[in-house]
Design a protein around this motif. Structure first.
Motif, PDB file in Angstrom:
ATOM      1  N   PRO A  84       0.850  -1.189   0.000  1.00 19.75           N
ATOM      2  CA  PRO A  84       0.000   0.000   0.000  1.00 19.75           C
ATOM      3  C   PRO A  84       0.891   1.246   0.000  1.00 19.75           C
ATOM      4  O   PRO A  84       1.868   1.307   0.754  1.00 19.75           O
ATOM      5  N   ASP A  85       0.571   2.172  -0.833  1.00 14.48           N
ATOM      6  CA  ASP A  85       1.223   3.463  -1.124  1.00 14.48           C
ATOM      7  C   ASP A  85       2.067   3.421  -2.397  1.00 14.48           C
ATOM      8  O   ASP A  85       2.390   4.462  -2.973  1.00 14.48           O
ATOM      9  N   ASP A  86       2.445   2.210  -2.893  1.00 16.05           N
ATOM     10  CA  ASP A  86       3.148   2.138  -4.182  1.00 16.05           C
ATOM     11  C   ASP A  86       2.321   2.780  -5.286  1.00 16.05           C
ATOM     12  O   ASP A  86       2.865   3.442  -6.180  1.00 16.05           O
TER      13      ASP A  86
ATOM     14  N   ALA B  68       5.201  -4.650   7.811  1.00 14.43           N
ATOM     15  CA  ALA B  68       6.537  -4.737   8.411  1.00 14.43           C
ATOM     16  C   ALA B  68       6.574  -4.149   9.815  1.00 14.43           C
ATOM     17  O   ALA B  68       7.303  -4.632  10.685  1.00 14.43           O
ATOM     18  N   ASP B  69       5.782  -3.109  10.069  1.00 15.24           N
ATOM     19  CA  ASP B  69       5.752  -2.455  11.379  1.00 15.24           C
ATOM     20  C   ASP B  69       4.487  -2.784  12.159  1.00 15.24           C
ATOM     21  O   ASP B  69       4.130  -2.074  13.109  1.00 15.24           O
ATOM     22  N   GLY B  70       3.799  -3.843  11.744  1.00 19.94           N
ATOM     23  CA  GLY B  70       2.583  -4.230  12.444  1.00 19.94           C
ATOM     24  C   GLY B  70       1.379  -3.361  12.150  1.00 19.94           C
ATOM     25  O   GLY B  70       0.404  -3.353  12.911  1.00 19.94           O
ATOM     26  N   LEU B  71       1.414  -2.636  11.022  1.00 25.91           N
ATOM     27  CA  LEU B  71       0.338  -1.712  10.677  1.00 25.91           C
ATOM     28  C   LEU B  71      -0.484  -2.202   9.489  1.00 25.91           C
ATOM     29  O   LEU B  71      -1.158  -1.418   8.816  1.00 25.91           O
ATOM     30  N   GLY B  72      -0.434  -3.505   9.219  1.00 28.29           N
ATOM     31  CA  GLY B  72      -1.060  -4.037   8.016  1.00 28.29           C
ATOM     32  C   GLY B  72      -2.535  -3.707   7.878  1.00 28.29           C
ATOM     33  O   GLY B  72      -2.987  -3.258   6.816  1.00 28.29           O
ATOM     34  N   GLU B  73      -3.313  -3.896   8.932  1.00 27.89           N
ATOM     35  CA  GLU B  73      -4.753  -3.632   8.847  1.00 27.89           C
ATOM     36  C   GLU B  73      -5.029  -2.159   8.599  1.00 27.89           C
ATOM     37  O   GLU B  73      -5.911  -1.804   7.809  1.00 27.89           O
ATOM     38  N   ARG B  74      -4.288  -1.303   9.258  1.00 23.79           N
ATOM     39  CA  ARG B  74      -4.449   0.142   9.038  1.00 23.79           C
ATOM     40  C   ARG B  74      -4.080   0.521   7.610  1.00 23.79           C
ATOM     41  O   ARG B  74      -4.767   1.312   6.962  1.00 23.79           O
ATOM     42  N   ARG B  75      -3.029  -0.082   7.096  1.00 17.64           N
ATOM     43  CA  ARG B  75      -2.566   0.265   5.753  1.00 17.64           C
ATOM     44  C   ARG B  75      -3.529  -0.239   4.677  1.00 17.64           C
ATOM     45  O   ARG B  75      -3.619   0.354   3.605  1.00 17.64           O
ATOM     46  N   LYS B  76      -4.253  -1.312   4.962  1.00 23.70           N
ATOM     47  CA  LYS B  76      -5.288  -1.749   4.022  1.00 23.70           C
ATOM     48  C   LYS B  76      -6.341  -0.671   3.831  1.00 23.70           C
ATOM     49  O   LYS B  76      -6.765  -0.377   2.703  1.00 23.70           O
TER      50      LYS B  76
ATOM     51  N   ILE C 181      -3.375  -8.838  -1.150  1.00 23.74           N
ATOM     52  CA  ILE C 181      -3.039 -10.226  -0.834  1.00 23.74           C
ATOM     53  C   ILE C 181      -2.341 -10.313   0.517  1.00 23.74           C
ATOM     54  O   ILE C 181      -1.529  -9.455   0.868  1.00 23.74           O
ATOM     55  N   GLU C 182      -2.656 -11.375   1.269  1.00 21.14           N
ATOM     56  CA  GLU C 182      -1.882 -11.740   2.464  1.00 21.14           C
ATOM     57  C   GLU C 182      -1.335 -13.146   2.236  1.00 21.14           C
ATOM     58  O   GLU C 182      -2.093 -14.112   2.194  1.00 21.14           O
ATOM     59  N   HIS C 183      -0.030 -13.240   2.032  1.00 21.45           N
ATOM     60  CA  HIS C 183       0.603 -14.534   1.786  1.00 21.45           C
ATOM     61  C   HIS C 183       1.828 -14.635   2.693  1.00 21.45           C
ATOM     62  O   HIS C 183       2.625 -13.692   2.780  1.00 21.45           O
ATOM     63  N   PRO C 184       2.010 -15.751   3.383  1.00 17.60           N
ATOM     64  CA  PRO C 184       3.116 -15.849   4.344  1.00 17.60           C
ATOM     65  C   PRO C 184       4.500 -15.648   3.735  1.00 17.60           C
ATOM     66  O   PRO C 184       5.435 -15.251   4.441  1.00 17.60           O
ATOM     67  N   GLN C 185       4.652 -15.921   2.445  1.00 14.49           N
ATOM     68  CA  GLN C 185       5.959 -15.760   1.813  1.00 14.49           C
ATOM     69  C   GLN C 185       6.052 -14.496   0.958  1.00 14.49           C
ATOM     70  O   GLN C 185       7.038 -14.304   0.247  1.00 14.49           O
ATOM     71  N   LEU C 186       5.033 -13.643   1.079  1.00 10.13           N
ATOM     72  CA  LEU C 186       5.059 -12.350   0.396  1.00 10.13           C
ATOM     73  C   LEU C 186       4.777 -11.261   1.426  1.00 10.13           C
ATOM     74  O   LEU C 186       3.772 -10.549   1.366  1.00 10.13           O
ATOM     75  N   GLN C 187       5.683 -11.153   2.376  1.00  8.50           N
ATOM     76  CA  GLN C 187       5.534 -10.167   3.443  1.00  8.50           C
ATOM     77  C   GLN C 187       6.480  -8.991   3.213  1.00  8.50           C
ATOM     78  O   GLN C 187       7.582  -9.152   2.687  1.00  8.50           O
ATOM     79  N   ASP C 188       6.020  -7.812   3.596  1.00  7.03           N
ATOM     80  CA  ASP C 188       6.818  -6.597   3.462  1.00  7.03           C
ATOM     81  C   ASP C 188       8.133  -6.755   4.222  1.00  7.03           C
ATOM     82  O   ASP C 188       8.147  -6.913   5.441  1.00  7.03           O
ATOM     83  N   ASN C 189       9.230  -6.728   3.475  1.00  8.32           N
ATOM     84  CA  ASN C 189      10.543  -6.926   4.087  1.00  8.32           C
ATOM     85  C   ASN C 189      11.587  -6.265   3.194  1.00  8.32           C
ATOM     86  O   ASN C 189      11.779  -6.665   2.045  1.00  8.32           O
TER      87      ASN C 189
END
Length: 297
Positions: A46-48, A79-87, A107-115
């Motif tokens: 989110p924001d891209d 990455a900073d625990g703000l996923g729900e807010r960023r949605k 998408i929420e995928h365990p191997q596609l996490q913001d890092n």
């Protein structure tokens, strides 16, 4: 004082030039078709969509070809625990940019996490992307019909738009996306019953150009004027925002309030991508797993 009228006239001229958006060579990205083109914007966080792609999104909304615009974001930016807010911020941003509510997903995928240190696996990206491409018919690109036995016209035009292999900011999640999309296209092309979309990547420019801001919009416009007199075969599709589009982009960025730290305001002020998007077609060699090639068009 004698120079004041001249300076005022120059400023007025620049403002009049910058007020209106413009584009160049975009017919190679949006071919003339019987049916409206379908364009899928593939992003990592989110924001891209507003930090990098807004000039293109806003231009496509106005296009005479009336393309259908889809947005697929492959992570919630948690990455900073703000996923729900960023949605929620992404929803508000896409509302401002004009992407239909039924044409956007996250998408929420365990191997596609913001890092910021991890490159995503191309095969996993392709696996996640596949159903969205197929179910929303982003798969037919050059089906043609004969008109009056004189010429053919493309019926369907389908494009995937994403980052290039430098990812604008060298973020590994960003530059993973064209590799994953390319992997999917090679996979689809091996199925004889399926046509494939074209893949376009947003061009990463050198650092000095990246932060030229408003002057970059002026210079690109001047470059386009010169190219109209001496066109080249490898001219890139370019979208340039005008002042109203720039202000819309600022509104979309401000919707991401969790991300608005001090350097974001510098980005809004100085980034070229607030004003200019240049695209290059991402070509791949045959065979899944081979290295992609860039091709200018």
């Amino acid at each position: 004082m004698m120079f004041f009228p001249f300076i005022l006239a120059v400023i007025s001229l620049l403002l009049s030039v910058l007020y209106k958006s413009s584009e160049f060579n975009t017919d190679v990205l949006l071919e003339q078709t019987v049916l409206p083109p379908r364009v899928l914007l593939l992003t990592a966080h989110p924001d891209d969509e507003c930090f990098f792609f807004a000039p293109t999104i806003l231009a496509l909304r106005r296009s005479s070809s009336s393309p259908e615009i889809f947005s697929l974001c492959l992570s919630s930016g948690n990455a900073d625990g703000l996923g729900e807010r960023r949605k929620g911020e992404l929803v508000r941003s896409l509302d401002i940019l004009g992407v239909d509510k039924d044409s956007r997903w996250i998408i929420e995928h365990p191997q596609l996490q913001d890092n910021i240190t991890q490159q995503w696996d191309a095969e996993i990206i392709a696996e996640v992307l596949r159903p969205f491409v197929i179910e929303n018919h982003i798969t037919s690109v050059r089906n043609q019909i004969q008109l009056h036995e004189v010429y053919t016209l493309t019926v369907l035009s389908r494009q995937v738009l994403t980052f290039d292999t430098k990812g604008i900011s060298l973020h590994p999640n960003h530059f993973s996306l064209p590799l994953g999309a390319s992997y999917l296209i090679k996979s689809l092309s091996s199925s004889s019953h399926t046509s494939v979309p074209r893949l376009f990547s947003l061009v990463t420019v050198p650092v000095l150009s990246k932060y030229a801001g408003l002057p970059s919009a002026i210079l690109v416009r001047l470059g386009i004027i010169f190219q109209t007199f001496e066109p080249t075969v490898d001219s890139l599709p370019v979208f340039i925002s005008g002042i109203p589009d720039y202000l819309t982009t600022v509104r979309a960025i401000l919707a991401h309030d969790s991300q608005m730290v001090w350097f974001r305001y510098l980005y809004i002020t100085f980034s070229r991508y607030m004003w200019v998007n240049e695209w290059i077609e991402f070509k791949t060699q045959k065979g899944v797993g081979q290295n992609p090639l860039y091709t200018t068009i």
